[in-house]
Design an enzyme around this catalytic site. Structure first.
Site, PDB file in Angstrom:
ATOM      1  N   TYR A  35       0.838  -1.210   0.000  1.00  0.00           N
ATOM      2  CA  TYR A  35       0.000   0.000   0.000  1.00  0.00           C
ATOM      3  C   TYR A  35       0.874   1.261   0.000  1.00  0.00           C
ATOM      4  CZ  TYR A  35      -3.500   3.328   1.847  1.00  0.00           C
ATOM      5  OH  TYR A  35      -4.336   4.408   2.045  1.00  0.00           O
ATOM      6  N   LYS A  55       1.053   4.106  -2.922  1.00  0.00           N
ATOM      7  CA  LYS A  55       0.742   5.502  -2.613  1.00  0.00           C
ATOM      8  C   LYS A  55       1.912   6.413  -2.962  1.00  0.00           C
ATOM      9  CE  LYS A  55      -3.375   4.702  -1.527  1.00  0.00           C
ATOM     10  NZ  LYS A  55      -4.457   5.298  -2.315  1.00  0.00           N
TER      11      LYS A  55
HETATM   12  N1  LIG Z   1      -9.463   6.463   5.230  1.00  0.00           N
HETATM   13  C1  LIG Z   1      -8.244   6.971   5.447  1.00  0.00           C
HETATM   14  O1  LIG Z   1      -7.846   7.317   6.565  1.00  0.00           O
HETATM   15  C2  LIG Z   1      -7.304   7.140   4.296  1.00  0.00           C
HETATM   16  C3  LIG Z   1      -6.022   7.628   4.579  1.00  0.00           C
HETATM   17  C4  LIG Z   1      -5.136   7.813   3.534  1.00  0.00           C
HETATM   18  C5  LIG Z   1      -5.532   7.554   2.239  1.00  0.00           C
HETATM   19  N2  LIG Z   1      -6.771   7.088   1.991  1.00  0.00           N
HETATM   20  C6  LIG Z   1      -7.128   6.781   0.587  1.00  0.00           C
HETATM   21  O2  LIG Z   1      -8.365   7.365   0.265  1.00  0.00           O
HETATM   22  C7  LIG Z   1      -9.040   6.563  -0.714  1.00  0.00           C
HETATM   23  C8  LIG Z   1     -10.430   6.202  -0.220  1.00  0.00           C
HETATM   24  O3  LIG Z   1     -10.295   5.560   1.033  1.00  0.00           O
HETATM   25  P1  LIG Z   1     -11.537   5.124   1.936  1.00  0.00           P
HETATM   26  O4  LIG Z   1     -10.977   5.002   3.303  1.00  0.00           O
HETATM   27  O5  LIG Z   1     -12.691   6.012   1.662  1.00  0.00           O
HETATM   28  O6  LIG Z   1     -11.801   3.677   1.342  1.00  0.00           O
HETATM   29  P2  LIG Z   1     -13.036   2.667   1.544  1.00  0.00           P
HETATM   30  O7  LIG Z   1     -13.904   3.100   2.659  1.00  0.00           O
HETATM   31  O8  LIG Z   1     -12.429   1.303   1.609  1.00  0.00           O
HETATM   32  O9  LIG Z   1     -13.797   2.820   0.163  1.00  0.00           O
HETATM   33  C9  LIG Z   1     -13.189   2.335  -0.995  1.00  0.00           C
HETATM   34  C10 LIG Z   1     -14.154   2.371  -2.133  1.00  0.00           C
HETATM   35  O10 LIG Z   1     -13.535   1.731  -3.267  1.00  0.00           O
HETATM   36  C11 LIG Z   1     -14.398   0.685  -3.727  1.00  0.00           C
HETATM   37  N3  LIG Z   1     -13.601  -0.394  -4.289  1.00  0.00           N
HETATM   38  C12 LIG Z   1     -12.587  -1.070  -3.703  1.00  0.00           C
HETATM   39  N4  LIG Z   1     -12.109  -2.004  -4.555  1.00  0.00           N
HETATM   40  C13 LIG Z   1     -12.841  -1.899  -5.682  1.00  0.00           C
HETATM   41  C14 LIG Z   1     -12.832  -2.585  -6.924  1.00  0.00           C
HETATM   42  N5  LIG Z   1     -11.976  -3.563  -7.191  1.00  0.00           N
HETATM   43  N6  LIG Z   1     -13.735  -2.228  -7.858  1.00  0.00           N
HETATM   44  C15 LIG Z   1     -14.627  -1.249  -7.629  1.00  0.00           C
HETATM   45  N7  LIG Z   1     -14.685  -0.549  -6.483  1.00  0.00           N
HETATM   46  C16 LIG Z   1     -13.793  -0.880  -5.517  1.00  0.00           C
HETATM   47  C17 LIG Z   1     -15.147   0.252  -2.503  1.00  0.00           C
HETATM   48  O11 LIG Z   1     -16.272  -0.481  -2.900  1.00  0.00           O
HETATM   49  P3  LIG Z   1     -16.794  -1.760  -2.027  1.00  0.00           P
HETATM   50  O12 LIG Z   1     -17.638  -1.171  -0.961  1.00  0.00           O
HETATM   51  O13 LIG Z   1     -17.530  -2.565  -3.042  1.00  0.00           O
HETATM   52  O14 LIG Z   1     -15.564  -2.456  -1.495  1.00  0.00           O
HETATM   53  C18 LIG Z   1     -15.441   1.606  -1.893  1.00  0.00           C
HETATM   54  O15 LIG Z   1     -16.435   2.269  -2.628  1.00  0.00           O
HETATM   55  C19 LIG Z   1      -8.142   5.338  -0.928  1.00  0.00           C
HETATM   56  O16 LIG Z   1      -7.316   5.542  -2.039  1.00  0.00           O
HETATM   57  C20 LIG Z   1      -7.304   5.301   0.327  1.00  0.00           C
HETATM   58  O17 LIG Z   1      -6.072   4.674   0.126  1.00  0.00           O
HETATM   59  C21 LIG Z   1      -7.671   6.842   2.985  1.00  0.00           C
END
Ligand SMILES: NC(=O)c1ccc[n+]([C@@H]2O[C@H](COP(=O)([O-])OP(=O)(O)OC[C@H]3O[C@@H](n4cnc5c(N)ncnc54)[C@H](OP(=O)(O)O)[C@@H]3O)[C@@H](O)[C@H]2O)c1
Length: 307
Positions: free
Chosen positions: A196, A200
């Site tokens: 990851y 990133k």
């Molecule tokens: N949350 C944090 O603290 C944080 C920190 C740093 C960076 N980020 C980055 O921010 C972004 C969003 O994070 P998040 O925390 O909001 O993630 P999340 O809650 O896991 O949501 C991810 C989304 O992507 C979809 N997804 C995953 N795999 C997929 C696939 N193969 N095909 C289609 N859709 C897919 C998921 O759908 P499903 O529901 O079907 O799985 C969901 O809609 C990511 O790039 C993450 O690395 C997040």
């Protein structure tokens, strides 16, 4: 022991700015933006941050094509949209290159894209391969971004007026880009956390590559959302959530900088955006030693040709 000290240094350095306290210190005013008439593509749009970006863009007038795989979540998202814009559901598995190429063709056939948000990202501790043979987190976090982006460009959907925003992570501060670590070949060499961080970090270099493509190409920015309480964090980092749960940001706070970048479009250049400000790409000297944008782009082009 070395790992433990590394983790301590990392969290001591970033706990405050990445928390909701950091957000509230740096972002003082709600975002006033008008995206009327714009066509957006947001990947991973049914999850915490992507969902907030999609809803935030639609609320400011955009037509948002929401890309995700779960039909029920997509329809719930489209229903939750508050105008003047709207959300259109596009069901696609973002880890499958053939599906991404197909969807890119369909999107391009309907016209150009003003804003493309490469938001989708996963941390997968368990090793697995897609039916196309790619390691699943690599396919979702990086190869798919490259393929979707290239297919939209080739089909003429992205041009100099378009903006590309990539959602990286503060986790990239702990990685020097190592091309051989982007896609593990087997379970024994797969470490979900390290993979990851590599993906990133790669997004930061990829943004430089995109910005070097000349004046007719879209402009690109890379950002990270801080630490946000989402399903992704709940499932991939339960221990982290237990410790930091009380200071995690909400999804709107994590999404804010993406909407701000799309509205303001600040000058492109080095740096990663957080809370409407450009932060350095490196916090520790060793990460400067990694592969550069040119090497990454050549590597991804070759890998995509086999996908
Ligand atoms: N949350 C944090 O603290 C944080 C920190 C740093 C960076 N980020 C980055 O921010 C972004 C969003 O994070 P998040 O925390 O909001 O993630 P999340 O809650 O896991 O949501 C991810 C989304 O992507 C979809 N997804 C995953 N795999 C997929 C696939 N193969 N095909 C289609 N859709 C897919 C998921 O759908 P499903 O529901 O079907 O799985 C969901 O809609 C990511 O790039 C993450 O690395 C997040």
């Amino acid at each position: 022991m070395k790992k433990l000290i590394g983790a301590f240094v990392f969290y001591a350095r970033f706990a405050l700015p990445f928390s909701r306290i950091g957000y509230r210190r740096r972002v003082r005013a709600p975002l006033a933006a008008d995206f009327s008439g714009q066509r957006w593509v947001v990947t991973g749009a049914t999850g915490g941050i992507g969902r907030a970006i999609a809803l935030g863009a639609a609320a400011r007038g955009a037509t948002v094509l929401a890309l995700a795989r779960d039909k029920a979540k997509l329809y719930a998202l489209a229903r939750d949209a508050r105008g003047p814009g709207r959300i259109e559901a596009v069901q696609v598995d973002l880890s499958l290159m053939r599906d991404l190429r197909r969807v890119a063709g369909e999107i391009a056939a309907q016209g150009r894209v003003d804003v493309l948000v490469h938001n989708v990202g996963v941390m997968l501790h368990e090793y697995g391969r897609t039916d196309e043979g790619a390691e699943r987190s690599f396919a979702t976090n990086l190869l798919g971004h490259w393929v979707l982006d290239a297919a939209l460009r080739e089909a003429g959907a992205l041009d100099a007026r378009s903006a590309i925003i990539s959602m990286s992570s503060g986790g990239m501060y702990g990685a020097a880009l190592a091309l051989e670590q982007l896609e593990a070949g087997d379970a024994a060499t797969h470490d979900g956390f390290l993979a990851y961080a590599q993906h990133k970090r790669a997004q930061v270099e990829l943004t430089k590559h995109w910005n070097a493509l000349g004046p007719d190409a879209p402009k690109a920015w890379v950002m990270h959302p801080g630490w946000v309480d989402t399903d992704g964090v709940r499932s991939s980092l339960p221990g982290f959530r237990k410790v930091f749960g009380r200071v995690l940001r909400n999804a709107d706070e994590g999404a804010d900088t993406a909407l701000w970048l799309a509205a303001v479009r600040p000058p492109v250049g080095e740096g990663i955006w957080l809370d409407r400000q450009r932060d350095p790409e490196h916090a520790f000297g060793f990460t400067r030693e990694g592969a550069d944008a040119q090497a990454l782009a050549a590597w991804l082009a070759e890998r995509a040709a086999r996908a």
